[in-house]
Scaffold this active site. Structure first.
Site, PDB file in Angstrom:
ATOM      1  CE  LYS A   1      28.259  59.916  57.651  1.00 42.44           C
ATOM      2  NZ  LYS A   1      27.854  58.681  58.334  1.00 42.44           N
TER       3      LYS A   1
ATOM      4  CE  LYS B   1      27.101  53.912  51.752  1.00 44.07           C
ATOM      5  NZ  LYS B   1      28.169  53.123  52.377  1.00 44.07           N
TER       6      LYS B   1
ATOM      7  CE  LYS C   1      35.957  57.090  50.768  1.00 42.78           C
ATOM      8  NZ  LYS C   1      36.174  56.606  52.101  1.00 42.78           N
TER       9      LYS C   1
HETATM   10  P1  AMP Z   1      32.160  52.878  53.911  1.00 42.98           P
HETATM   11  O1  AMP Z   1      31.437  52.246  52.764  1.00 42.98           O
HETATM   12  O2  AMP Z   1      32.632  54.263  53.596  1.00 42.98           O
HETATM   13  O3  AMP Z   1      31.418  52.754  55.217  1.00 42.98           O
HETATM   14  O4  AMP Z   1      33.525  52.046  54.106  1.00 42.98           O
HETATM   15  C1  AMP Z   1      33.610  50.716  54.558  1.00 42.98           C
HETATM   16  C2  AMP Z   1      35.069  50.297  54.495  1.00 42.98           C
HETATM   17  O5  AMP Z   1      35.554  50.305  53.138  1.00 42.98           O
HETATM   18  C3  AMP Z   1      36.023  51.203  55.285  1.00 42.98           C
HETATM   19  O6  AMP Z   1      37.036  50.434  55.915  1.00 42.98           O
HETATM   20  C4  AMP Z   1      36.618  52.101  54.212  1.00 42.98           C
HETATM   21  O7  AMP Z   1      37.878  52.601  54.550  1.00 42.98           O
HETATM   22  C5  AMP Z   1      36.690  51.171  53.001  1.00 42.98           C
HETATM   23  N1  AMP Z   1      36.562  51.944  51.756  1.00 42.98           N
HETATM   24  C6  AMP Z   1      35.465  52.640  51.353  1.00 42.98           C
HETATM   25  N2  AMP Z   1      35.684  53.231  50.136  1.00 42.98           N
HETATM   26  C7  AMP Z   1      36.953  52.906  49.785  1.00 42.98           C
HETATM   27  C8  AMP Z   1      37.756  53.216  48.631  1.00 42.98           C
HETATM   28  N3  AMP Z   1      37.310  53.958  47.614  1.00 42.98           N
HETATM   29  N4  AMP Z   1      39.018  52.711  48.582  1.00 42.98           N
HETATM   30  C9  AMP Z   1      39.476  51.942  49.600  1.00 42.98           C
HETATM   31  N5  AMP Z   1      38.771  51.611  50.703  1.00 42.98           N
HETATM   32  C10 AMP Z   1      37.518  52.083  50.812  1.00 42.98           C
END
Ligand code: AMP
Ligand code: TRP
Length: 333
Positions: free
Chosen positions: A114, A200, A197
Site C-alpha cells: 500500500k 474495486k 483479480k
Molecule cells: P476486500 O474488498 O479486498 O477488502 O476483500 C473482502 C473479502 O472479499 C476478502 O475476504 C477477500 O478475500 C474477498 N475478495 C475480494 N476480491 C475477491 C476476488 N476477486 N475473488 C474472490 N474473493 C475476493
C-alpha cells in the site's frame, strides 16, 4: 454443545460490494453461520488508516451492512456490528502493539504494497499498525476460525504469533485461531483484464457490483474480454477470459464447469455471455433490492447494528478485562 466462535471483518471502503466479495467471501460466511457462533465486523477503524470523506464513510458503513444482510448474513444467528461501536478493539490493539516488535510489524506485506506508490513517509502510523488492530479484532472473540482470502494469511499468522506470545508471557488468555482460507477456485477475475483479480481498484468496466442496475450488469458481461479462437473450454492459462466466465457461471448457478462446457461448446461466446448475464441478474437483483429496502429505513438498520454491538461488547469486554488483569492493571471501579 456450544458452537465454536468465528470472526471475520470487512472494510466499509466502497459504496458497493463486488462479485468477488460476494462469491469469494460472503457466500462462505453465510454458509458458516449454522456451525459457528459468528461475529461479523465492519471495520471502520481500519478504513481511516487511509483518508476517508466522513459523510461517505458513514454512508458506506450502512451500505456495507445492508448488503451483508441482504446477501445472507442472518442477524438472528450472527452478530453483525460496527468496529467503532465496540471500544475494546482499540483498547486491546494498544496492549498488543506493546508486545509487537517494530521489525515484526515492518515485515507485513500489505503495508509494503500500500505504500509502494507514494512512499512510506506519506503513510499514516495507523496503516503501519493496521495488522495489530486486526489481531485485536480477532482475539477479543476467542474464535476457532477466521474465514478470509489468501491475501490475509500473513495477518492471521501475526495474530497467532501474538496470541501465543501473550499466553506464554501472561498465562493462557487467548484461543489461538486458525485461518479458514477460501480455495483458489473461489477467486474471481476482472472481466476486462481476466488475469487480475476483480477489485474495486481495477477497471470499472470489468467490475460487477452488487448495487449495479440490471442493464449495467448485462452490459459488463456482454463486453467481457475473451479471445479469438471461439472455443469454449476451461483453461486458466491459455483462455483466462472464457475460464473466468465459466467459473462465474458455475459459482452463480451451482452447475459444474463440465456441464456448462457441454452445453455451450460450439455455440460461440455470445450465447454464453448472454445466459451468464441473465444468471448474474437473477442472483444479484434480489440482493440489491433487499439492500435498498434496508437502506430506506436507516433507523431500523441502526437498531440491528446496535443489537450486534451489544452482543459483541459482552464478549469483547470479558476478554479485555482478563487481558487488563493479566498485564497488571488495577481493576477500575
Ligand atoms: P476486500 O474488498 O479486498 O477488502 O476483500 C473482502 C473479502 O472479499 C476478502 O475476504 C477477500 O478475500 C474477498 N475478495 C475480494 N476480491 C475477491 C476476488 N476477486 N475473488 C474472490 N474473493 C475476493
Ligand atoms: N484486513 C481485512 C481485509 O482487508 C479486514 C479485516 C479487519 C479483517 N479485521 C479483520 C478480516 C479481522 C478478518 C478478521 O480484508
Amino acid at each position: 454443545m456450544t458452537k465454536p466462535n468465528l470472526l471475520s471483518g470487512m472494510q466499509p471502503s466502497a459504496g458497493s460490494l463486488h462479485l468477488g466479495n460476494y462469491l469469494g467471501a460472503l457466500v462462505n460466511w453465510a454458509s458458516m453461520q449454522d456451525a459457528y457462533n459468528a461475529f461479523y465486523c465492519i471495520v471502520d477503524l481500519h478504513a481511516i488508516t487511509v483518508p476517508q470523506d466522513p459523510a461517505e464513510l458513514r454512508a458506506n458503513t450502512r451500505r456495507t451492512a445492508a448488503q451483508y444482510i441482504a446477501a445472507g448474513i442472518d442477524t438472528d444467528k450472527s452478530a453483525l456490528f460496527v468496529q467503532s461501536h465496540v471500544p475494546a478493539h482499540a483498547q486491546l490493539a494498544w496492549v498488543l502493539q506493546c508486545i509487537t516488535g517494530m521489525g515484526e510489524a515492518g515485515r507485513m506485506t500489505q503495508f509494503k504494497d500500500k505504500t509502494q506508490k507514494n512512499g512510506v513517509d506519506s503513510a499514516s502510523v495507523g496503516l503501519y499498525t493496521y495488522p495489530i488492530l486486526q489481531a485485536a479484532d480477532i482475539l477479543l472473540y476467542q474464535p476457532k476460525a477466521v474465514p478470509v482470502g489468501e491475501d490475509q494469511r500473513q495477518h492471521i499468522e501475526l495474530t497467532r504469533d501474538l496470541a501465543i506470545r501473550f499466553n506464554s508471557r501472561f498465562g493462557d488468555t487467548f484461543v489461538v485461531p486458525e485461518a479458514a482460507i477460501q480455495k483458489e477456485n473461489a477467486k474471481i477475475y476482472d472481466l476486462q483484464n481476466p488475469t487480475a483479480k476483480m477489485s474495486k481498484s481495477g477497471d470499472p468496466k470489468g467490475l460487477v457490483n452488487i448495487m449495479d442496475d440490471n442493464a449495467t450488469i448485462v452490459k459488463k458481461f456482454k463486453s467481457a474480454v475473451t479471445d479469438t479462437d471461439g472455443e469454449i473450454r476451461f483453461d486458466r492459462e491459455a483462455k483466462p477470459g472464457v475460464s473466468n466466465l465459466l467459473s462465474l457461471f458455475s459459482a452463480m448457478t451451482g452447475r459444474s464447469i463440465e456441464d456448462l462446457v457441454g452445453q455451450y461448446a460450439g455455440g460461440g461466446y455470445g450465447a454464453l455471455k448472454g445466459d451468464l448475464a441473465e444468471a448474474a441478474v437473477a442472483a444479484i437483483e434480489p440482493i440489491r433490492t433487499r439492500a435498498e429496502e434496508l437502506l430506506a429505513d436507516a433507523a431500523q438498520l441502526d437498531a440491528i447494528l446496535a443489537d450486534g454491538a451489544a452482543r459483541a461488547n459482552e464478549v469483547a469486554e470479558a476478554t479485555l478485562a482478563k487481558v487488563y488483569d493479566r498485564v497488571g492493571f488495577i481493576a477500575a471501579r
